[in-house]
Each structure stands twice: as C-alpha cells, then as structure tokens.
Design a protein around this motif. Structure first.
Motif, short mmCIF file in Angstrom:
data_model
loop_
_atom_site.label_atom_id
_atom_site.label_comp_id
_atom_site.label_asym_id
_atom_site.label_seq_id
_atom_site.Cartn_x
_atom_site.Cartn_y
_atom_site.Cartn_z
N UNK A 97 51.62 -27.92 -23.19
CA UNK A 97 52.25 -29.24 -23.22
C UNK A 97 51.68 -30.15 -22.15
N UNK A 98 51.51 -29.61 -20.94
CA UNK A 98 50.95 -30.39 -19.83
C UNK A 98 49.52 -30.81 -20.15
N UNK A 99 48.72 -29.90 -20.69
CA UNK A 99 47.33 -30.23 -21.04
C UNK A 99 47.28 -31.35 -22.07
N UNK A 100 48.12 -31.26 -23.09
CA UNK A 100 48.15 -32.30 -24.13
C UNK A 100 48.52 -33.65 -23.58
N UNK A 101 49.54 -33.69 -22.72
CA UNK A 101 49.99 -34.96 -22.15
C UNK A 101 48.92 -35.55 -21.24
N UNK A 102 48.30 -34.72 -20.40
CA UNK A 102 47.29 -35.22 -19.46
C UNK A 102 46.06 -35.76 -20.19
N UNK A 103 45.63 -35.07 -21.25
CA UNK A 103 44.48 -35.57 -22.03
C UNK A 103 44.83 -36.88 -22.71
N UNK A 104 46.05 -36.99 -23.23
CA UNK A 104 46.49 -38.23 -23.89
C UNK A 104 46.52 -39.39 -22.90
N UNK A 105 47.07 -39.14 -21.71
CA UNK A 105 47.15 -40.20 -20.68
C UNK A 105 45.74 -40.62 -20.25
N UNK A 106 44.88 -39.63 -20.01
CA UNK A 106 43.51 -39.95 -19.59
C UNK A 106 42.78 -40.71 -20.69
N UNK A 107 42.98 -40.30 -21.94
CA UNK A 107 42.33 -40.98 -23.07
C UNK A 107 42.78 -42.41 -23.21
N UNK A 108 44.08 -42.66 -23.08
CA UNK A 108 44.61 -44.03 -23.19
C UNK A 108 44.04 -44.92 -22.08
N UNK A 109 43.95 -44.39 -20.88
CA UNK A 109 43.38 -45.16 -19.77
C UNK A 109 41.91 -45.47 -20.01
N UNK A 110 41.19 -44.52 -20.58
CA UNK A 110 39.77 -44.76 -20.86
C UNK A 110 39.61 -45.75 -22.00
N UNK A 111 40.51 -45.72 -22.97
CA UNK A 111 40.47 -46.71 -24.06
C UNK A 111 40.65 -48.12 -23.49
N UNK A 112 41.60 -48.26 -22.56
CA UNK A 112 41.84 -49.55 -21.91
C UNK A 112 40.60 -50.02 -21.16
N UNK A 113 39.98 -49.07 -20.42
CA UNK A 113 38.78 -49.41 -19.65
C UNK A 113 37.64 -49.83 -20.57
N UNK A 114 37.47 -49.11 -21.69
CA UNK A 114 36.39 -49.43 -22.61
C UNK A 114 36.61 -50.79 -23.28
N UNK A 115 37.84 -51.08 -23.65
CA UNK A 115 38.14 -52.38 -24.26
C UNK A 115 37.85 -53.52 -23.29
N UNK A 116 38.24 -53.32 -22.02
CA UNK A 116 37.96 -54.35 -21.00
C UNK A 116 36.46 -54.55 -20.82
N UNK A 117 35.74 -53.43 -20.86
CA UNK A 117 34.29 -53.50 -20.69
C UNK A 117 33.63 -54.20 -21.88
N UNK A 118 34.12 -53.93 -23.09
CA UNK A 118 33.56 -54.56 -24.29
C UNK A 118 33.83 -56.06 -24.29
N UNK A 119 35.05 -56.43 -23.98
CA UNK A 119 35.41 -57.85 -23.97
C UNK A 119 34.64 -58.60 -22.90
N UNK A 120 34.36 -57.94 -21.79
CA UNK A 120 33.62 -58.59 -20.71
C UNK A 120 32.15 -58.77 -21.09
N UNK A 121 31.66 -57.92 -21.99
CA UNK A 121 30.25 -57.96 -22.38
C UNK A 121 30.07 -58.55 -23.79
N UNK A 122 30.99 -59.41 -24.18
CA UNK A 122 30.92 -59.99 -25.53
C UNK A 122 29.61 -60.75 -25.77
N UNK A 123 29.19 -61.54 -24.79
CA UNK A 123 27.95 -62.32 -24.95
C UNK A 123 26.74 -61.40 -25.08
N UNK A 124 26.72 -60.31 -24.30
CA UNK A 124 25.61 -59.37 -24.39
C UNK A 124 25.56 -58.74 -25.78
#
Length: 411
Positions: free
Chosen positions: A279-306
């Motif tokens: 249960x702990x492993x599943x929750x931690x992977x989910x939390x880490x994945x959601x944070x990385x999704x947020x980071x990737x979206x921010x990175x994509x939006x920041x590099x829209x012109x590129x």
C-alpha cells in the motif's frame, strides 16, 4: 547522438532552465520522488526485517516443521515418546531442501527458590542440536556442553533470570510431577552456564534448555525415546510444500506440523506487513508520478514557442515528446539517486547502530530490524522509474495539441 537527446541535454544544461518559472515545480517533483523512494525503502527493509526476525525467533524454538505423535496433545510437554530410530533420522534422504533434523523432548516443571517460584518448560536437547540461533541470542556466559556424561548445565532466558534473580554460575532446584500424583514429585538441581534473550517474551518466559537425558530419566524413557523431531529447511518460502512432503514421508502414526500452523496468530499478524508495504509503495509511486506530471506540464507550457519552431522545421509530435521524456527521465533519475542515497544511508545506520528502539513486548524485537537485499532495491528502483515514465506519456500528449502558428507568436 540523436537530435532529441541532444536538445534535451541542452535544455537541462542551460542556465535559463535552472532559473525559469518551472524550476521550483521541477525541484518539488525531484524532492517528491526522493522522499517517496526513502519511504518505500524504509517500508520494505523494516517490514521484511521484522518479518524475518520474528520468524527466526519462532523457528529457533520449534524448527520449521515439528514431527510429533499423532495424538490430541496440544501442550508444550512431551507425553508419549517417539522412537529415535527412524528412516528419516538423522536426515531426510528423499526430500530436497531439508538442512537439519534434531531430536528433543520437553517436560513441565516449577523452579523453586527461597522466596519465589516460576513455571517452566525444560527442553532437553542432545548432540544433534543446532545452536546457531542461540549463539546470536546469548548475552551472558556460554552455551551448555552435552557431549560427555549427563550434566546439570542449562541455558536460561534473561526474562526468567531477572524474575528469579539468577546469574550465571547460580544453581536452582526444579520440581517435576510424577505420573502418580499421590507420590512425592521429582526434584532436580541445575547449574546456569548461560543466559539468552531472544526478545520473544512468549517463548523466553518458559523455555529452559537442558540435557535431553534429564527429560528421558524423568519420564522413565530409554535413550532411544524422544519427545519430537524438529526439522529445519533451507527456504522458508517453501515451508508449506516441505511440510506436506515431510508428512508424506513419515510413518502414519506421526504428524508433521509447520511453525506457521503452530503459531497461526503470529504469522497472520506479520502477514499484515506485506499489505501495508504494498500500500505504501503504491501511494508513494502515485504521489511521485503526479508531481512529475505537474513538472512536465509546466516544462511543456514554458517551452511552447520551442515546440512551435520544431514543428515548423518538420519535427513530428512523437519526436518532440521524446525530448521532454528524455528531460523527465533525467529528473526521475535525479530523484531516485538522492532517494537511494538518503534511504540506504538511514537504513545502514539503523542496521549497524540500532538507533531506533522498539518495545519488545509488542513487536518481539528490541530495535527496528533492517533487511537489505540488492535484488529488491534494484526492482524497486526499476519499477518506480518505469511507472513514473509511463505516467508521463499521458501529459506529453498535450504537445500534439500545440499549433505551430500560435506557438510561434512572440507578442
């Protein structure tokens, strides 16, 4: 070097990237993966460690499989003797995975002192007894030696020693009942040569280890009669299978009981650790994945012109997605690196210095046990990396929705 990897490497190494709007979000994503890895490593190492320690303590007193008479006796006392001369003793030749078998016998008694008394189970052992576990549990004195003539040396637990105020070198008397309760009981004197502490109160509070010949004499048995056999196997994960194999290869008047069957409540309790860990492993992977999704979206939006420029130059959507996935791979790897460094550092500190204690009355161990294995560390890292990367494939689809014309506007 493919151009997607080249561009991703340039983005990662640029100063603008490190001071951009998305930089704090990216750092949070890395920290989330690192913390998640630390928590998962601790959960697995301590969960498996606690299971293994408790399991070893129970096995030390009973073996993995106990061969007894097929009767209704559910007590710790050997009542009906078994002939020591058996086809399977001193080794199971037709069963693979059995590493040792030993003959023992037990007898209820009452230790009597001038001011107190305590009920015990005298466990008689012989030359075939494996002292491996008790070498680890020994805290004072030495292990008994039963290689010569019958002697009065015994190994007593720290729990009993404290209750009865005994020390190494002390002698005590023990009362044993006779078959005819109207007769005067047997009285035997024993000498304490060692004190052990397994941390398992349920077992420490009753077992005193002695020469098996004392039990045989008290029960009026011959030297070829014993109470039961304790069988040790190589792999605990095979205990159910080996228990069935042993049962099928012993006489019909004997029974084989695994330690899991004998102590059902204890093994059900430690089995809960597996569910908690997963249960702990599943929750931690989910939390880490959601944070990385947020980071990737921010990175994509920041590099829209590129993205718009690359599309106008002929790059397809998958090629551009690979650039950002390469970038995300670097961030995930960075988080895993720091997570492993911190997590393994904390676990090694606990393993060798035992800085975090536990209540042995509740957890059966005096400090948090740690089990470290390269295999589960690698599997955990690989699994986390793959799961996070797969989760990032979905947000990277946003790249396909970006129009080159709109993305290249500089107003």
């Amino acid at each position: 070097m493919n151009y997607e990897f080249f561009i991703a490497k340039r983005i990662i190494g640029s100063k603008a990237y490190k001071s951009s709007v998305s930089a704090p979000i990216i750092k949070i994503g890395i920290v989330a993966i690192a913390i998640g890895m630390v928590v998962m490593l601790i959960a697995i190492a301590t969960g498996f460690g606690l299971q293994q320690k408790i399991r070893d303590k129970v096995v030390a007193f009973n073996g993995h499989v106990t061969i007894t008479n097929f009767d209704s006796n559910a007590s710790d006392e050997s009542e009906i003797p078994i002939q020591k001369q058996q086809d399977f003793y001193p080794e199971f030749k037709n069963i693979a995975g059995v590493k040792h078998i030993q003959a023992v016998a037990t007898k209820f008694g009452v230790v009597r002192t001038a001011t107190d008394f305590e009920g015990i189970v005298l466990k008689g052992v012989g030359l075939d007894y494996d002292w491996t576990y008790f070498k680890e549990y020994l805290i004072k004195g030495r292990l008994p030696d039963y290689s010569g003539e019958m002697n009065n040396e015994v190994l007593i637990s720290e729990y009993l020693a404290n209750r009865l105020q005994f020390e190494v070198g002390d002698s005590f008397q023990t009362v044993f009942k006779k078959e005819n309760i109207d007769q005067m009981p047997w009285l035997r004197a024993f000498d304490i040569v060692g004190i052990y502490n397994s941390g398992f109160k349920e077992l420490d509070e009753k077992f005193v280890i002695s020469d098996i010949r004392h039990v045989q004499r008290l029960n009026k048995w011959s030297e070829n009669q014993i109470g039961n056999f304790e069988v040790f196997i190589d792999d605990f994960e095979q205990i159910k299978i080996k228990g069935i194999e042993i049962y099928e290869n012993i006489p019909s008047d004997l029974d084989a009981v695994t330690v899991e069957e004998k102590y059902v409540s204890i093994f059900e309790w430690i089995g809960v650790f597996d569910k908690n860990t997963y249960g702990i492993i599943g929750i931690m992977i989910l939390v880490a994945g959601i944070n990385m999704i947020t980071a990737l979206l921010a990175l994509i939006l920041e590099r829209t012109q590129m993205i718009g420029i690359l599309k106008s130059l002929g790059s397809n959507n998958w090629s551009i997605r690979k650039i950002f996935l390469y970038n995300a791979t670097y961030l995930i790897g960075l988080g895993l690196f720091w997570g492993n460094l911190i997590g393994l550092g904390l676990l090694l500190t606990q393993k060798y210095f035992g800085v975090i204690p536990l209540n042995s009355a509740v957890y059966y161990v005096s400090e948090v046990p740690v089990y470290l294995s390269l295999s589960y560390v690698l599997i955990l890292n690989f699994g986390t990396f793959i799961m996070c990367l797969l989760m990032l494939l979905i947000p990277s689809i946003i790249i396909t929705k970006i129009s080159p014309v709109r993305a290249m506007r500089f107003d």
